[in-house]
Design an enzyme around this catalytic site. Structure first.
Site, short mmCIF file in Angstrom:
data_model
loop_
_atom_site.label_atom_id
_atom_site.label_comp_id
_atom_site.label_asym_id
_atom_site.label_seq_id
_atom_site.Cartn_x
_atom_site.Cartn_y
_atom_site.Cartn_z
N HIS A 284 0.87 -1.18 0.00
CA HIS A 284 0.00 0.00 0.00
C HIS A 284 0.91 1.23 0.00
CE1 HIS A 284 -3.51 2.34 0.47
NE2 HIS A 284 -3.87 2.04 1.70
N HIS A 323 -2.45 -2.45 -10.04
CA HIS A 323 -3.41 -1.84 -9.11
C HIS A 323 -4.65 -2.70 -9.04
CE1 HIS A 323 -5.84 1.18 -7.08
NE2 HIS A 323 -4.69 1.74 -6.76
N ASP A 379 2.71 5.29 -7.21
CA ASP A 379 3.96 5.18 -6.46
C ASP A 379 5.19 5.03 -7.32
OD1 ASP A 379 2.94 5.43 -3.88
OD2 ASP A 379 2.15 3.39 -3.97
N1 CMC Z 1 4.73 -7.14 -10.52
C1 CMC Z 1 4.62 -8.38 -11.09
N2 CMC Z 1 3.48 -9.04 -11.20
C2 CMC Z 1 2.39 -8.47 -10.70
C3 CMC Z 1 2.42 -7.19 -10.10
C4 CMC Z 1 3.65 -6.53 -10.03
N3 CMC Z 1 3.76 -5.33 -9.48
N4 CMC Z 1 1.18 -6.85 -9.69
C5 CMC Z 1 0.38 -7.88 -10.03
N5 CMC Z 1 1.12 -8.84 -10.64
C6 CMC Z 1 0.62 -10.09 -11.21
C7 CMC Z 1 0.31 -11.11 -10.14
O1 CMC Z 1 1.41 -11.94 -9.86
C8 CMC Z 1 -0.83 -11.87 -10.77
O2 CMC Z 1 -0.29 -12.73 -11.74
P1 CMC Z 1 -0.93 -14.20 -11.95
O3 CMC Z 1 -2.32 -13.94 -12.46
O4 CMC Z 1 -0.04 -14.87 -12.91
O5 CMC Z 1 -0.95 -14.83 -10.60
C9 CMC Z 1 -1.60 -10.80 -11.55
O6 CMC Z 1 -0.61 -9.80 -11.86
C10 CMC Z 1 -2.73 -10.15 -10.76
O7 CMC Z 1 -2.19 -9.62 -9.57
P2 CMC Z 1 -2.89 -9.62 -8.17
O8 CMC Z 1 -1.86 -9.77 -7.10
O9 CMC Z 1 -4.04 -10.59 -8.18
O10 CMC Z 1 -3.50 -8.17 -8.15
P3 CMC Z 1 -4.07 -7.45 -6.89
O11 CMC Z 1 -5.18 -6.62 -7.37
O12 CMC Z 1 -4.34 -8.42 -5.78
O13 CMC Z 1 -2.83 -6.57 -6.42
C11 CMC Z 1 -1.34 -4.80 -6.08
C12 CMC Z 1 -2.72 -5.22 -6.64
C13 CMC Z 1 -1.22 -3.28 -6.15
C14 CMC Z 1 -1.22 -5.24 -4.62
C15 CMC Z 1 -0.26 -5.49 -6.94
O14 CMC Z 1 -0.36 -5.09 -8.29
C16 CMC Z 1 1.14 -5.21 -6.41
O15 CMC Z 1 1.63 -5.93 -5.52
N6 CMC Z 1 1.84 -4.15 -6.98
C17 CMC Z 1 3.13 -3.79 -6.47
C18 CMC Z 1 2.98 -2.97 -5.20
C19 CMC Z 1 2.50 -1.56 -5.51
O16 CMC Z 1 3.00 -0.89 -6.39
N7 CMC Z 1 1.53 -1.10 -4.70
C20 CMC Z 1 1.00 0.25 -4.79
C21 CMC Z 1 -0.42 0.27 -5.19
S1 CMC Z 1 -0.97 1.91 -5.66
C22 CMC Z 1 -0.92 2.84 -4.20
C23 CMC Z 1 -1.79 2.31 -3.14
O17 CMC Z 1 -2.97 2.06 -3.35
O18 CMC Z 1 -1.27 2.18 -2.02
#
Ligand code: CMC
Length: 445
Positions: A284, A323, A379
């Site tokens: 986050h 996201h 971010d």
């Molecule tokens: N790098 C590599 N792969 C990713 C990433 C990433 N940053 N984000 C998602 N994926 C992949 C994930 O492994 C999954 O792949 P698969 O379908 O093969 O298993 C697919 O994309 C869907 O991801 P998810 O984890 O189900 O997506 P989510 O909606 O649960 O997670 C997130 C959203 C923001 C937690 C995630 O994208 C992430 O960890 N990003 C990196 C951390 C980040 O930048 N966070 C800031 C978010 S914006 C500011 C805020 O709101 O705080």
């Protein structure tokens, strides 16, 4: 969808008469139920009537991480993740970032409408005269270890404010809520700057009420021996834009934490402390810190392909990408890129920018990221700006928490005046053992 078709074969059939209801057949009993659809949602409680027999608790919905559950009605922030739209109270983020100020946006979030000039002046005055914290807060801060994480200090100190304003638990009193709202927005930068100065081993700087909100924050962070700190207007404006972009983001993890804790009717300082705690995490508000650490680790462009391979094989995450809601692009990321250019004009270009740009370029062309709709989020670039402002990475989530406070408070105000809301209390699917006899310690294997 007609009830008969749904009941007969479970398939979506031809539309006989359009109705805002959902017909559900419970194949365990053969019974069909009609559930209202309002605003594109069905009420989870409507499923409780679906029972196998009288003793059955009734059907629940299972949604870990709330990926498809609306927890509230809200009129604060609108997001269309597919189209990349973000609006506060109906005003597009692009217009607010260009024409408004953070304090005006905070007013908009809290009050629901843009202020008149007189209202804005009064609001700015009220916030400005509440920027000081009790001297005991300073001493409290001084008790943290020299190397304490500033976000941990912020979390502790904002929670501690509840002990300075014990009447803040009178949450049913609108006047009381209004004063705590002002205090929270006013004091957050002071707590944040004190946390920073503490980690730097430097004396705390008191607020300067001649300065605007972002300028005063820069003053409390960076003032040294000069009699009067004069913020660079370009940096002040860039910071103000960052504050606007981070002010609210509907039901994200930290806002959900504020609402969930606030639903117990605790005071708003404690509820906001929960928000700070949620924001602390690397998925986050900690993500911008993680982005910087990632860029530093990559260090040179040549290492980017290897890093990307690591991400694709699941060993790494490309921080600052992806996201939960935005599946097109994060509109804040676009605005931030522009703000970054403005800051670099003053501070000189951050060498990590080159790595970030190259990383973004490669990722946006790579099928792994394209197919998963992973785009830069807010971010990805904010950390580079904070670093250019001379902030250590540990301060990055703190920089997020300062402006998000207005969003948290607006959401908390909405919560406590929403007659539909109750104490947040999810259900569970119990998977453990049942009704076992206690075994004396000496008899356990
Ligand atoms: N790098 C590599 N792969 C990713 C990433 C990433 N940053 N984000 C998602 N994926 C992949 C994930 O492994 C999954 O792949 P698969 O379908 O093969 O298993 C697919 O994309 C869907 O991801 P998810 O984890 O189900 O997506 P989510 O909606 O649960 O997670 C997130 C959203 C923001 C937690 C995630 O994208 C992430 O960890 N990003 C990196 C951390 C980040 O930048 N966070 C800031 C978010 S914006 C500011 C805020 O709101 O705080």
């Amino acid at each position: 969808m007609s009830e008969e078709t749904q009941a007969g074969d479970g398939q979506a059939g031809s539309v006989a008469t359009a109705k805002d209801t959902l017909s559900v057949t419970d194949n365990r009993t053969g019974k069909t139920y009609e559930v209202d659809i309002t605003d594109g949602t069905v009420r989870a409680m409507d499923f409780r009537q679906m029972k196998v027999d009288e003793d059955d608790f009734g059907l629940m919905t299972y949604d870990p991480a709330f990926t498809n559950t609306a927890s509230t009605r809200s009129a604060i922030t609108y997001i269309d993740g597919d189209k990349g739209i973000l609006e506060y109270r109906g005003y597009p983020i692009e217009q607010l970032a260009e024409q408004s100020t953070y304090l005006e946006v905070a007013y908009l979030l809290v009050h629901g409408e843009l202020p008149t000039q007189a209202q804005l002046d009064q609001w700015a005055h009220d916030i400005t005269i509440h920027t000081f914290v009790h001297e005991n807060v300073k001493e409290f801060m001084g008790g943290f270890r020299h190397d304490a994480h500033p976000m941990g200090m912020l979390l502790g100190s904002v929670g501690a404010l509840s002990t300075f304003y014990p009447d803040a638990n009178e949450i049913k009193d609108p006047e009381n809520r209004a004063i705590q709202t002002i205090r929270l927005i006013a004091k957050m930068p002071t707590l944040a700057a004190f946390a920073y100065r503490h980690t730097m081993g430097m004396p705390y700087v008191y607020p300067d009420n001649d300065l605007e909100y972002p300028g005063n924050f820069l003053n409390m962070m960076y003032k040294m021996t000069e009699l009067k700190y004069e913020p660079d207007p370009r940096l002040e404006r860039a910071l103000d834009i960052l504050f606007i972009l981070h002010a609210d983001h509907e039901q994200n993890c930290s806002t959900n934490a504020v609402r969930s804790v606030g639903s117990s009717q605790v005071d708003p300082y404690s509820a906001v402390a929960a928000g700070v705690a949620a924001l602390y995490g690397p998925l986050h508000g900690g993500a911008n810190e993680a982005v910087l650490r990632m860029l530093r680790r990559i260090e040179v462009k040549d290492r980017i392909p290897g890093f990307i391979e690591g991400v694709k094989s699941g060993d790494e995450r490309l921080m600052g990408f992806g996201h939960r809601v935005y599946k097109n692009y994060d509109p804040r990321a676009k605005i931030i890129k522009q703000a970054a250019d403005d800051v670099f004009e003053v501070t000189g270009v951050n060498p990590l920018l080159e790595i970030a740009l190259e990383l973004e370029k490669i990722a946006l062309e790579d099928d792994y990221f394209v197919s998963r709709k992973l785009y830069p989020n807010v971010d990805f670039y904010s950390g580079l700006i904070y670093e250019a402002l001379g902030l250590p990475v540990a301060m990055f989530p703190v920089m997020f928490a300062i402006p998000r406070t207005s969003g948290w408070v607006a959401q908390w105000l909405e919560l406590v005046t929403d007659s539909e809301q109750k104490i947040a209390r999810p259900r569970q699917i119990y998977t453990g053992d049942r009704t076992r006899d206690y075994v004396a310690i000496g008899s356990r294997s």
